[in-house]
Design a protein around this motif. Sequence first.
Motif, short mmCIF file in Angstrom:
data_model
loop_
_atom_site.label_atom_id
_atom_site.label_comp_id
_atom_site.label_asym_id
_atom_site.label_seq_id
_atom_site.Cartn_x
_atom_site.Cartn_y
_atom_site.Cartn_z
N LYS A 1 11.69 -2.55 4.40
CA LYS A 1 12.61 -2.62 3.25
C LYS A 1 11.79 -2.71 1.97
CE LYS A 1 13.14 -7.51 4.48
NZ LYS A 1 14.06 -8.64 4.72
N PRO A 2 11.18 -1.60 1.56
CA PRO A 2 10.31 -1.62 0.38
C PRO A 2 11.07 -1.99 -0.90
CG PRO A 2 10.75 0.63 1.10
CD PRO A 2 11.28 -0.27 2.17
N ASP A 3 10.45 -2.83 -1.70
CA ASP A 3 11.01 -3.24 -2.99
C ASP A 3 10.51 -2.23 -4.04
OD1 ASP A 3 11.63 -4.39 -5.43
OD2 ASP A 3 11.15 -6.44 -4.78
N HIS A 4 11.35 -1.26 -4.36
CA HIS A 4 10.93 -0.20 -5.27
C HIS A 4 10.91 -0.64 -6.72
CE1 HIS A 4 10.65 2.68 -2.08
NE2 HIS A 4 11.93 2.61 -1.78
N VAL A 5 11.44 -1.83 -7.01
CA VAL A 5 11.33 -2.39 -8.36
C VAL A 5 9.93 -2.95 -8.56
CG1 VAL A 5 12.21 -4.12 -9.97
CG2 VAL A 5 13.80 -2.86 -8.50
N ARG A 6 9.46 -3.74 -7.60
CA ARG A 6 8.10 -4.30 -7.69
C ARG A 6 7.03 -3.26 -7.40
NH1 ARG A 6 6.79 -9.09 -4.00
NH2 ARG A 6 4.93 -9.11 -5.33
N PHE A 7 7.34 -2.33 -6.49
CA PHE A 7 6.33 -1.37 -6.03
C PHE A 7 6.86 0.06 -6.18
CE2 PHE A 7 6.17 -5.18 -3.11
CZ PHE A 7 5.11 -5.80 -3.75
N PRO A 8 7.09 0.50 -7.40
CA PRO A 8 7.76 1.79 -7.61
C PRO A 8 6.98 3.00 -7.10
CG PRO A 8 6.89 0.93 -9.69
CD PRO A 8 6.77 -0.17 -8.67
N LYS A 9 5.66 2.95 -7.13
CA LYS A 9 4.88 4.12 -6.74
C LYS A 9 4.87 4.34 -5.22
CE LYS A 9 1.73 4.49 -10.68
NZ LYS A 9 2.22 5.84 -11.05
N PHE A 10 5.32 3.34 -4.46
CA PHE A 10 5.35 3.52 -3.01
C PHE A 10 6.23 4.70 -2.62
CE2 PHE A 10 6.98 2.56 1.31
CZ PHE A 10 5.77 2.63 1.99
N LYS A 11 7.26 4.98 -3.42
CA LYS A 11 8.14 6.12 -3.12
C LYS A 11 7.37 7.45 -3.15
CE LYS A 11 11.05 4.97 -6.37
NZ LYS A 11 12.23 4.96 -7.29
N GLU A 12 6.22 7.46 -3.84
CA GLU A 12 5.43 8.68 -3.98
C GLU A 12 4.34 8.80 -2.92
OE1 GLU A 12 3.84 8.60 -7.93
OE2 GLU A 12 5.75 7.95 -8.82
N ALA A 13 4.21 7.78 -2.07
CA ALA A 13 3.12 7.77 -1.09
C ALA A 13 3.25 8.93 -0.11
CB ALA A 13 3.10 6.45 -0.32
N LYS A 14 2.14 9.57 0.17
CA LYS A 14 2.11 10.71 1.09
C LYS A 14 1.22 10.36 2.28
CE LYS A 14 2.99 14.31 -2.35
NZ LYS A 14 3.42 13.37 -3.40
N GLY A 15 1.82 10.30 3.46
CA GLY A 15 1.08 9.91 4.65
C GLY A 15 1.26 10.89 5.79
N VAL A 16 0.56 10.61 6.87
CA VAL A 16 0.65 11.40 8.10
C VAL A 16 0.87 10.43 9.25
CG1 VAL A 16 -0.73 13.34 7.30
CG2 VAL A 16 -1.87 11.38 8.35
N GLU A 17 1.38 10.94 10.36
CA GLU A 17 1.63 10.07 11.50
C GLU A 17 1.16 10.71 12.79
OE1 GLU A 17 5.73 9.29 12.49
OE2 GLU A 17 6.36 11.27 11.82
N ALA A 18 0.90 9.82 13.77
CA ALA A 18 0.46 10.25 15.09
C ALA A 18 1.08 9.32 16.12
CB ALA A 18 -1.07 10.18 15.18
#
Length: 337
Positions: free
Chosen positions: A235-252
């Motif tokens: 449950k990311p807090d996009h007010v405190r951590f707004p740039k997390f919405k822009e994070a680009k990752g990969v999964e395995a």
Amino acid sequence: MASTSNEEKKPWDSSNLRKYCLNFGEVPRFHFDDPRVDECIRSNKPVIILGTNLVKPAVEKWNLGYMEQNMGAALNTVYFSKSHKFKYFDENKMLGRSNPKGVQFTPPIRKEDMLIGDFIRTMRDWKQGEERLYMQQSLTSAVGTNIVQDFVNFNWKWISSKQKLHKWGKLTSNLLYVSQEGNVTPCHYDEQENFFAQVLGYKRCILFPPDQFQCMYPHPVHHPHDRQSMVDMDKPDHVRFPKFKEAKGVEAVIGPGEVLYIPIYWWHHVESLMRMGPTITVNFWYKAGPTVIQYPLKDHQKVSIMRNIEKMVLEVLRDPNEVGPLLRNVVLGRFED
């Protein structure tokens, strides 16, 4: 050889994976003799490596029954959590620590030394609402004769060849992880190279490259949660951590016999798949090789520089509450975008 087809039948589906607000790309999967494996490692990019036989003796034998019979009378380190999350903390940084508002740090998990039989019985008898368990034990000569012999028979020739080829430092440790299904190690990064070998069950690893540092909001270096992200991926807090919405990752998702290369300073979030039974994993941590300064610097080198600056400022100021304001004063009005 080409990577394996994504059309292969899997024993798991999306219902076994936790849901997050981000979409992820895929980590490539290559056979161990595919030259693209070493291309990925040289480029500090994660890769799933197939057919290494790195932990073959463990894949063939290690289940809960075998571990219970063969791990001997040594005590093992077991963590307990009231939730599915097992967020690491550094006990050496915990003593007397408080945040800038004066709130004392409370560890989110507790640690207990247990005999392997007691751990396995507690895990088997676990009921919804009880504390979850996660064993994380160094593989040493104390873990039992048969386990040690299996360890000796790992494919050291292959992994040592990778260490030599990529000029890594020495092997620092091997950790044995035994987890309940559904357990999660929240997003963090390590300062070592890591081969993450799956023995039993399936694990999902979500990875973010070092250039996503500003999106991940790490705790300060003086904090007990150093190297951990402050973002709760559930449950990311996009007010405190707004740039997390822009994070680009990969999964395995890796299964028995598969090896995931986790490059130094790459963020990784690891979960044992839900409703798939317990998991067993062995990792191989290596020190980084000699630093070669070539410009432009690589992203993981920049992260190392940032850590060292933060440590030096803390050493001079001696008060962790003054570090953030000083660094902000250095930047504000001078290096703004």
